[in-house]
Enzyme design. Structure first.
Site, PDB file in Angstrom:
ATOM      1  N   ARG A 132       0.831  -1.212   0.000  1.00 30.75           N
ATOM      2  CA  ARG A 132       0.000   0.000   0.000  1.00 30.75           C
ATOM      3  C   ARG A 132       0.871   1.271   0.000  1.00 30.75           C
ATOM      4  O   ARG A 132       1.603   1.519   0.964  1.00 30.75           O
ATOM      5  CB  ARG A 132      -0.843  -0.024   1.281  1.00 30.75           C
ATOM      6  CG  ARG A 132      -1.684   1.180   1.499  1.00 30.75           C
ATOM      7  CD  ARG A 132      -2.287   1.149   2.900  1.00 30.75           C
ATOM      8  NE  ARG A 132      -3.146   2.301   3.085  1.00 30.75           N
ATOM      9  CZ  ARG A 132      -3.537   2.743   4.255  1.00 30.75           C
ATOM     10  NH1 ARG A 132      -3.177   2.128   5.367  1.00 30.75           N
ATOM     11  NH2 ARG A 132      -4.307   3.798   4.326  1.00 30.75           N
ATOM     12  N   HIS A 139      -9.666   9.394  12.244  1.00 33.83           N
ATOM     13  CA  HIS A 139     -10.240  10.682  11.890  1.00 33.83           C
ATOM     14  C   HIS A 139     -11.743  10.797  12.161  1.00 33.83           C
ATOM     15  O   HIS A 139     -12.295  11.872  12.062  1.00 33.83           O
ATOM     16  CB  HIS A 139      -9.913  10.981  10.423  1.00 33.83           C
ATOM     17  CG  HIS A 139      -8.472  10.706  10.086  1.00 33.83           C
ATOM     18  ND1 HIS A 139      -7.433  11.373  10.710  1.00 33.83           N
ATOM     19  CD2 HIS A 139      -7.882   9.792   9.257  1.00 33.83           C
ATOM     20  CE1 HIS A 139      -6.278  10.901  10.248  1.00 33.83           C
ATOM     21  NE2 HIS A 139      -6.519   9.939   9.370  1.00 33.83           N
ATOM     22  N   ARG A 145      -0.279  15.936   5.338  1.00 38.42           N
ATOM     23  CA  ARG A 145      -0.995  15.313   4.230  1.00 38.42           C
ATOM     24  C   ARG A 145      -2.339  15.999   3.993  1.00 38.42           C
ATOM     25  O   ARG A 145      -2.445  17.199   4.205  1.00 38.42           O
ATOM     26  CB  ARG A 145      -1.136  13.813   4.543  1.00 38.42           C
ATOM     27  CG  ARG A 145       0.232  13.132   4.745  1.00 38.42           C
ATOM     28  CD  ARG A 145       0.090  11.659   5.006  1.00 38.42           C
ATOM     29  NE  ARG A 145      -0.592  10.998   3.905  1.00 38.42           N
ATOM     30  CZ  ARG A 145      -1.196   9.797   4.021  1.00 38.42           C
ATOM     31  NH1 ARG A 145      -1.162   9.154   5.174  1.00 38.42           N
ATOM     32  NH2 ARG A 145      -1.788   9.260   2.990  1.00 38.42           N
TER      33      ARG A 145
HETATM   34  C1  DQA Z   1      -2.133   6.081   9.117  1.00 33.23           C
HETATM   35  C2  DQA Z   1      -2.612   7.469   8.677  1.00 33.23           C
HETATM   36  C3  DQA Z   1      -4.106   7.459   8.399  1.00 33.23           C
HETATM   37  O1  DQA Z   1      -4.528   8.747   7.961  1.00 33.23           O
HETATM   38  C4  DQA Z   1      -4.431   6.458   7.310  1.00 33.23           C
HETATM   39  O2  DQA Z   1      -5.811   6.406   7.086  1.00 33.23           O
HETATM   40  C5  DQA Z   1      -3.872   5.101   7.595  1.00 33.23           C
HETATM   41  C6  DQA Z   1      -2.514   5.016   8.124  1.00 33.23           C
HETATM   42  C7  DQA Z   1      -0.600   6.023   9.304  1.00 33.23           C
HETATM   43  O3  DQA Z   1      -0.125   5.092   9.956  1.00 33.23           O
HETATM   44  O4  DQA Z   1       0.124   6.879   8.786  1.00 33.23           O
HETATM   45  O5  DQA Z   1      -4.503   4.084   7.348  1.00 33.23           O
HETATM   46  O6  DQA Z   1      -2.729   5.771  10.381  1.00 33.23           O
END
Ligand code: DQA
Length: 154
Positions: free
Chosen positions: A18, A81, A108
């Site tokens: 991913r 979130h 981000r």
């Molecule tokens: C995450 C950051 C989150 O915004 C995202 O949805 C993830 C991974 C991270 O580890 O950077 O799934 O938690």
């Protein structure tokens, strides 16, 4: 022996595949192996878990309470979130909890800079890649409890 529960949320099972430019090349199993090694050095018993389902994550938090865990490290993934249910589970169990993120959620998309979970956690570590987990484990290993009234880590 102290016990720490490491809980990973949705899509973290796809780490390595991913968006490696954002989340790195390590798989979740690589992170698990690393953390289990570090835990041995700290004499901490680690439970490492991942689920794509909100309710299962909540059950895991309850389990940490029932089984008298000393700390929780949680990467709630996108639930960070918007999941008030995970937030409420954490604030219900009163176990020192550290929220971790591989990426820097503040650099981000706008929606990632809001965590509904962080206010009920003892601390948050974001942007250190797999080292976010190691830093959280280190903090729990040296007794971080969320009580910073004496100046925090000493
Ligand atoms: C995450 C950051 C989150 O915004 C995202 O949805 C993830 C991974 C991270 O580890 O950077 O799934 O938690």
């Amino acid at each position: 022996m102290r016990k720490v529960s490491v809980i990973n949320g949705p899509n973290l099972d796809l780490l390595g595949v991913r968006e490696p430019g954002i989340y790195g090349k390590l798989s979740l199993q690589d992170i698990r192996n690393r953390l289990e090694d570090e835990a041995k050095g700290y004499n901490i018993e680690l439970d490492f878990y991942q689920s794509n389902h909100e309710g299962d994550i909540i059950e895991k938090i309850h389990e940490a309470y029932k089984n008298k865990y000393d700390g929780i490290i949680i990467n709630p993934g996108a639930f960070t979130h918007y999941s008030y249910a995970i937030r409420d589970a954490i604030s219900s169990v009163m176990i020192p909890t550290i929220e971790v993120h591989l990426s820097n959620v503040y650099s981000r998309e706008e929606f990632r800079s809001k965590s509904v979970i962080a206010p009920v956690c003892a601390g948050q570590i974001s942007g250190l890649g797999a080292d976010s987990y190691s830093a959280a484990l280190f903090a729990l290993a040296i007794g971080f409890s969320g009580d910073t009234s004496e100046g925090g880590l000493q």
